[in-house]
Design a protein around this motif. Structure first.
Motif: not given
Length: 53
Positions: A1-4, A18-30, A41-45
């Motif tokens: 998944m990716t998103g904001r 504090v206000h943080i706007d970030s891009q996020v990546m998650q990996v899930w498995v069943l 993983q999150t990267t603040p923009t």
């Protein structure tokens, strides 16, 4: 998944907002009929700090 992700928090020590706007990546498995998150993983923009009112 990716998103904001938008995070708003208040620092305990100072009361600053504090206000943080970030891009996020998650990996899930069943696995064994359950979803498990195996990576995140999150990267603040943009980040801003507003002093306590």
């Amino acid at each position: 998944m990716t998103g904001r992700r938008l995070l708003q928090a208040v620092r305990k020590a100072t009361g600053d907002h504090v206000h943080i706007d970030s891009q996020v990546m998650q990996v899930w498995v069943l696995s064994d009929s359950r979803w498990q998150q195996i990576a995140f993983q999150t990267t603040p923009t943009v980040m801003s700090v507003r002093p306590k009112d």
